[in-house]
Design a protein around this motif. Structure first.
Motif, PDB file in Angstrom:
ATOM      1  N   ASP A 227     -32.599  27.082  14.770  1.00 21.30           N
ATOM      2  CA  ASP A 227     -31.231  27.969  15.586  1.00 21.30           C
ATOM      3  C   ASP A 227     -30.413  28.057  14.781  1.00 21.30           C
ATOM      4  O   ASP A 227     -29.800  26.823  13.728  1.00 21.30           O
ATOM      5  CB  ASP A 227     -30.935  26.698  16.760  1.00 21.30           C
ATOM      6  N   SER A 276     -36.373  24.940  24.055  1.00 14.90           N
ATOM      7  CA  SER A 276     -35.690  25.670  23.156  1.00 14.90           C
ATOM      8  C   SER A 276     -35.965  26.090  22.298  1.00 14.90           C
ATOM      9  O   SER A 276     -35.936  27.489  21.239  1.00 14.90           O
ATOM     10  CB  SER A 276     -33.971  26.360  23.965  1.00 14.90           C
ATOM     11  N   GLU A 277     -36.106  25.278  21.595  1.00 15.28           N
ATOM     12  CA  GLU A 277     -36.663  25.118  19.769  1.00 15.28           C
ATOM     13  C   GLU A 277     -37.793  25.837  19.405  1.00 15.28           C
ATOM     14  O   GLU A 277     -37.893  26.242  18.820  1.00 15.28           O
ATOM     15  CB  GLU A 277     -36.344  24.202  18.749  1.00 15.28           C
ATOM     16  N   GLN A 280     -37.562  28.554  20.190  1.00  9.43           N
ATOM     17  CA  GLN A 280     -37.472  29.884  18.792  1.00  9.43           C
ATOM     18  C   GLN A 280     -38.209  29.906  17.346  1.00  9.43           C
ATOM     19  O   GLN A 280     -37.906  30.884  17.185  1.00  9.43           O
ATOM     20  CB  GLN A 280     -35.348  29.587  18.709  1.00  9.43           C
TER      21      GLN A 280
END
Ligand code: SAH
Length: 349
Positions: A227, A276-277, A280
């Motif tokens: 991120d 979410s990581e 990504q």
């Protein structure tokens, strides 16, 4: 001997050695002989330079042409992984200058992981080396001698060298690349260029230089957080060389050199292993020709913990399911404080 000062035979290219030998009125071929003695036969002393007249060996000894790393100690685990502690003479302030290298074994590889600096100027929050005081760059001969010294002691050959020990290789670009070229040279160890890997925390000018020079060695980039807003919280280098720009230059590497690169990713629960990581990371991995090496966190700085087997394997499987070429590198050498991120001049606990 008229040398005009100190001259160290180690860590020199053949053309530098030629210039030196011609300068002291020796034949040009001494350069190749010296290069092979040092880098192929791994001579431990000038006494092994049997094709050199004794008087020449003596004069070379007098000018300190053959310095040695001081081997302080080593620790070895049952797996065969071994960590060596080296020292250089103290600096002007009288402070000790020590550094480490690690011998790694796996099924079909024997790899030496070497240091490029005494400490590190970066301050990655999960890395133990970052907690040490920085005491300078290693010279080329001090980098290659880590390899030679370990091989001499173990009396075994190796298949790979990785610049993943203490320090940031691209903050010592010149000496690191000179060392890699010497290890790769046919008159030396003749290690294949793809068996030598240089790892950077993301020093963009170093990567650009690597591309520009079309260096044949493997490149690894320590990504560690996918991120752009958060990577800087765990790696301060991100504030200088932000992720977005790093990814642009990473893509340029794969395009211009037509090669894959490696992303290293330290798995830290609660920091970079959430959904979410993961998303990504998958997006990044799909946008750069790469493989992803996962490394479980090996330190307990900031109260962070190592992922459980289950956590690492589910993160790993999710990457595989998404079609990402991923590997879980595990933590060889952890019991002797020799695994990734643990090099901080400590003994095994
Ligand atoms: N400075 C270079 C070379 C060091 S390589 C670089 O950052 O790439 C060391 C590797 O170990 C890097 O990929 C780094 O992200 C990883 N590492 C550092 N600390 C670690 C830790 N505590 N646990 C696991 N891996 C770590």
């Amino acid at each position: 001997m008229k040398t005009g000062g100190d001259f160290i035979l180690k860590g020199k290219s053949q053309s530098e050695l030629e210039e030196f030998f011609l300068g002291i009125e020796q034949p040009r071929y001494r350069a190749r002989q010296a290069f092979q003695r040092i880098n192929k036969h791994l001579s431990a002393s000038l006494d092994d330079f049997s094709e050199f007249p004794i008087s020449l060996r003596q004069s070379l000894a007098e000018i300190g042409a053959f310095p040695e790393l001081q081997w302080l100690q080593s620790q070895r685990e049952a797996s065969g992984v071994e960590k060596a502690l080296f020292a250089l003479p103290d600096d002007r302030a009288g402070r000790a200058r020590r550094f480490e290298a690690v011998w790694l074994v796996s099924e079909n590889r024997r790899t030496i992981c070497i240091s490029s600096q005494l400490g590190c100027t970066l301050n990655c929050s999960f890395c133990a080396t970052g907690t040490l005081e920085f005491r300078g760059n290693l010279e080329t001969w001090q980098i290659v001698d880590q390899v030679y010294e370990l091989i001499r002691r173990r009396k075994e050959t190796i298949s790979n060298v990785v610049f993943m020990g203490m320090g940031e290789p691209f903050h010592n670009y010149e000496n690191v690349l000179r060392a890699a070229r010497i290890l790769h040279h046919p008159d030396g160890m003749n290690l294949g260029a793809r068996h030598i890997t240089i790892s950077t925390a993301g020093v963009i000018p170093g990567i650009e230089r690597f591309i520009q020079n079309r260096e044949p060695f493997n490149l690894a980039i320590s990504l560690n957080h996918p991120d752009p807003e958060q990577r800087g919280e765990i790696m301060d280098i991100d504030r200088k060389y932000p992720l977005r720009e790093l990814l642009i230059v990473a893509r340029r590497f794969t395009r211009e050199l037509d090669r894959r690169l490696t992303f290293e990713y330290v798995m830290i629960p609660g920091v970079n292993m959430g959904p979410s990581e993961l998303r990504q990371l998958i997006k990044i991995a799909r946008s750069v020709r790469c493989k992803v090496n996962l490394i479980p966190l090996n330190t307990d700085l900031h109260g962070w913990r190592r992922p459980t087997e289950e956590e690492s394997s589910s993160f790993y499987s999710a990457l595989l399911d998404a079609g990402v070429m991923a590997f879980n590198r595990g933590s060889p050498g952890r019991s002797i404080n020799g695994a990734c991120g643990m090099l901080a001049l400590k003994s095994a606990s």
